[in-house]
Each structure stands twice: as C-alpha cells, then as structure tokens.
Design an enzyme around this catalytic site. Sequence first.
Site, PDB file in Angstrom:
ATOM      1  N   LYS A  16       0.716  -1.220   0.157  1.00  0.00           N
ATOM      2  CA  LYS A  16      -0.097  -0.012   0.215  1.00  0.00           C
ATOM      3  C   LYS A  16       0.873   1.242  -0.044  1.00  0.00           C
ATOM      4  O   LYS A  16       2.377   1.167   0.311  1.00  0.00           O
ATOM      5  CB  LYS A  16      -0.956  -0.160   1.117  1.00  0.00           C
ATOM      6  CG  LYS A  16      -1.946  -1.255   0.879  1.00  0.00           C
ATOM      7  CD  LYS A  16      -2.756  -1.445   2.362  1.00  0.00           C
ATOM      8  CE  LYS A  16      -3.680  -2.587   2.318  1.00  0.00           C
ATOM      9  NZ  LYS A  16      -4.678  -2.628   3.665  1.00  0.00           N
ATOM     10  N   TYR A  56     -12.071  -2.886  -3.473  1.00  0.00           N
ATOM     11  CA  TYR A  56     -12.852  -2.888  -2.054  1.00  0.00           C
ATOM     12  C   TYR A  56     -14.191  -3.059  -2.200  1.00  0.00           C
ATOM     13  O   TYR A  56     -14.821  -2.584  -1.305  1.00  0.00           O
ATOM     14  CB  TYR A  56     -12.322  -1.973  -1.406  1.00  0.00           C
ATOM     15  CG  TYR A  56     -10.772  -2.174  -0.782  1.00  0.00           C
ATOM     16  CD1 TYR A  56     -10.524  -3.093  -0.046  1.00  0.00           C
ATOM     17  CD2 TYR A  56      -9.639  -1.350  -1.080  1.00  0.00           C
ATOM     18  CE1 TYR A  56      -9.175  -3.453   0.556  1.00  0.00           C
ATOM     19  CE2 TYR A  56      -8.470  -1.452  -0.598  1.00  0.00           C
ATOM     20  CZ  TYR A  56      -8.058  -2.599   0.017  1.00  0.00           C
ATOM     21  OH  TYR A  56      -6.990  -2.794   0.668  1.00  0.00           O
ATOM     22  N   ASN A 119      -1.930  -0.040   7.156  1.00  0.00           N
ATOM     23  CA  ASN A 119      -1.131  -1.588   7.596  1.00  0.00           C
ATOM     24  C   ASN A 119      -0.523  -2.110   6.377  1.00  0.00           C
ATOM     25  O   ASN A 119      -0.297  -3.127   6.264  1.00  0.00           O
ATOM     26  CB  ASN A 119      -2.435  -2.486   7.993  1.00  0.00           C
ATOM     27  CG  ASN A 119      -3.360  -2.700   6.946  1.00  0.00           C
ATOM     28  OD1 ASN A 119      -3.493  -2.178   5.916  1.00  0.00           O
ATOM     29  ND2 ASN A 119      -4.686  -3.146   7.381  1.00  0.00           N
ATOM     30  N   GLU A 133      -8.705 -10.775  -8.105  1.00  0.00           N
ATOM     31  CA  GLU A 133      -7.852  -9.386  -8.210  1.00  0.00           C
ATOM     32  C   GLU A 133      -6.911  -9.402  -8.856  1.00  0.00           C
ATOM     33  O   GLU A 133      -6.286  -8.406  -9.424  1.00  0.00           O
ATOM     34  CB  GLU A 133      -7.205  -9.397  -6.563  1.00  0.00           C
ATOM     35  CG  GLU A 133      -8.526  -9.122  -5.521  1.00  0.00           C
ATOM     36  CD  GLU A 133      -8.168  -9.320  -4.285  1.00  0.00           C
ATOM     37  OE1 GLU A 133      -6.862  -9.593  -3.731  1.00  0.00           O
ATOM     38  OE2 GLU A 133      -9.166  -9.310  -3.209  1.00  0.00           O
TER      39      GLU A 133
HETATM   40  P1  RTP Z   1      -6.440  -6.538   3.154  1.00  0.00           P
HETATM   41  O1  RTP Z   1      -7.705  -6.668   2.332  1.00  0.00           O
HETATM   42  O2  RTP Z   1      -5.966  -4.956   3.122  1.00  0.00           O
HETATM   43  O3  RTP Z   1      -5.613  -7.440   3.148  1.00  0.00           O
HETATM   44  O4  RTP Z   1      -6.938  -6.212   4.334  1.00  0.00           O
HETATM   45  P2  RTP Z   1      -7.781  -7.479   5.323  1.00  0.00           P
HETATM   46  O5  RTP Z   1      -8.463  -8.386   4.788  1.00  0.00           O
HETATM   47  O6  RTP Z   1      -6.859  -7.798   6.545  1.00  0.00           O
HETATM   48  O7  RTP Z   1      -8.563  -6.305   6.071  1.00  0.00           O
HETATM   49  P3  RTP Z   1     -10.441  -5.941   5.582  1.00  0.00           P
HETATM   50  O8  RTP Z   1     -11.382  -6.076   6.641  1.00  0.00           O
HETATM   51  O9  RTP Z   1     -10.686  -6.527   4.298  1.00  0.00           O
HETATM   52  O10 RTP Z   1     -10.328  -4.256   5.052  1.00  0.00           O
HETATM   53  C1  RTP Z   1      -9.419  -3.798   4.175  1.00  0.00           C
HETATM   54  C2  RTP Z   1      -8.696  -2.923   4.551  1.00  0.00           C
HETATM   55  O11 RTP Z   1      -9.562  -1.637   5.190  1.00  0.00           O
HETATM   56  C3  RTP Z   1      -8.579  -1.193   5.795  1.00  0.00           C
HETATM   57  N1  RTP Z   1      -9.745  -0.929   7.084  1.00  0.00           N
HETATM   58  N2  RTP Z   1      -9.693   0.168   7.772  1.00  0.00           N
HETATM   59  N3  RTP Z   1     -11.738   0.409  10.795  1.00  0.00           N
HETATM   60  C4  RTP Z   1     -10.854   0.856   9.827  1.00  0.00           C
HETATM   61  O12 RTP Z   1     -10.788   2.082   9.685  1.00  0.00           O
HETATM   62  C5  RTP Z   1     -10.553  -0.074   8.864  1.00  0.00           C
HETATM   63  N4  RTP Z   1     -10.959  -1.318   8.914  1.00  0.00           N
HETATM   64  C6  RTP Z   1     -10.246  -1.908   7.661  1.00  0.00           C
HETATM   65  C7  RTP Z   1      -7.491  -1.690   6.362  1.00  0.00           C
HETATM   66  O13 RTP Z   1      -6.435  -1.081   5.483  1.00  0.00           O
HETATM   67  C8  RTP Z   1      -7.825  -2.857   5.814  1.00  0.00           C
HETATM   68  O14 RTP Z   1      -6.454  -3.678   5.392  1.00  0.00           O
END
Ligand code: RTP
Length: 155
Positions: A16, A56, A119, A133
């Site tokens: 990112k 997303y 992150n 993707e």
């Molecule tokens: P990623 O898709 O980026 O690998 O992350 P992930 O599966 O671990 O998490 P996901 O729930 O799919 O969320 C995607 C990305 O959104 C951002 N996020 N911000 N509460 C918040 O502010 C929040 N929650 C999620 C994070 O960058 C997350 O990686």
Amino acid sequence: LVAAMVEVEETYIMIKPDGVQRGLVGEIISRFEKKGFKLTGLKLFQCPKELAQEHYKDLQSKPFFPKLIDYITSGPVVCMAWEGVGVVASARKLIGATNPLNAEPGTIRGDLAVQTGRNVVHGSDSPENGKREIALWFKEEELCEWAPVQEPWLK
Ligand code: RTP
C-alpha cells in the site's frame, strides 16, 4: 491419516502507499521470496479511484470506505502476483492481523505497522479472490509464467 490436499494457488499481494513511502518495498517482497513463493507479476502503479472502489467493493457500506479509497489512491502501490502451494492462506499468515497492534511479531504488519488504516500490505483472502484480483490489477501480458532452471548463474 490423510493429509489435507493443498494446491498450487495464486494470490494478489499489494504494498500500500505507506509501504512505498516508508521504503519498505524490498523488505516486504523479500519475505515472500524467502518463504519460497514464486513472483509472477510486479509493478509500481498509481491506482485510479474507480479501481480502488472495485477492489474493495465488498466494503462499500463500511463507514471507513471513503478513507480507505483516499488511502489506497494517495500514492503509488506495488502490485504483485505470487504463486505457490497454499500461497493464499500462507501469505495472510506472513502479513498478520488486519489491525497491526494485534498482529504477531514476525509478521509483516506485526513488525512494520501500527494502525489499521496504515497497515502497509494487502493479501487476497481466498483463491477465488486471488484470481479475481490478479485479473483486476494486471493485464494478461504483464504476468509471467516461468519455471526455475538449474543453470549455474554464478561460478
Ligand atoms: P486487506 O484486504 O487490505 O488485506 O485487509 P484485510 O483483509 O486484513 O482487512 P479488510 O477487513 O478486508 O479491510 C481492508 C482494509 O481496509 C482498511 N480498514 N480500515 N476500521 C478501519 O478504519 C478499517 N478497517 C479496515 C485496512 O487497510 C484493511 O486492510
């Protein structure tokens, strides 16, 4: 006891904008290389808003969605396709928990990040999403199928 069959899969990994800005590109790529996965696609890319929204789209209704799109489009990202046995789940383990404060030391987020909203890296959450993707972020001709050879490169 029959061992679970784990297949060769592909996953989409993305460094990112914060990872690029902080100079963590080499460090992050290195972790996947050292683990033993095969890089089949790699580019530095300024992501347009529409693509970030499509990537997303499952999070569209979340309150943090606009901030997430601003973050992902705030600077160049590094797009990668990786291939290997069980690479989808294994890459998620290497990356660590979404909230870096919950990510174990030794994981990318556990070692290199502090905030959920910063992150540093993304990894596909299923083989189906890996394929989806990779197709979304790469043109067919940008991907490279290759096999390791036994050539003695260094003498
Ligand atoms: P990623 O898709 O980026 O690998 O992350 P992930 O599966 O671990 O998490 P996901 O729930 O799919 O969320 C995607 C990305 O959104 C951002 N996020 N911000 N509460 C918040 O502010 C929040 N929650 C999620 C994070 O960058 C997350 O990686």
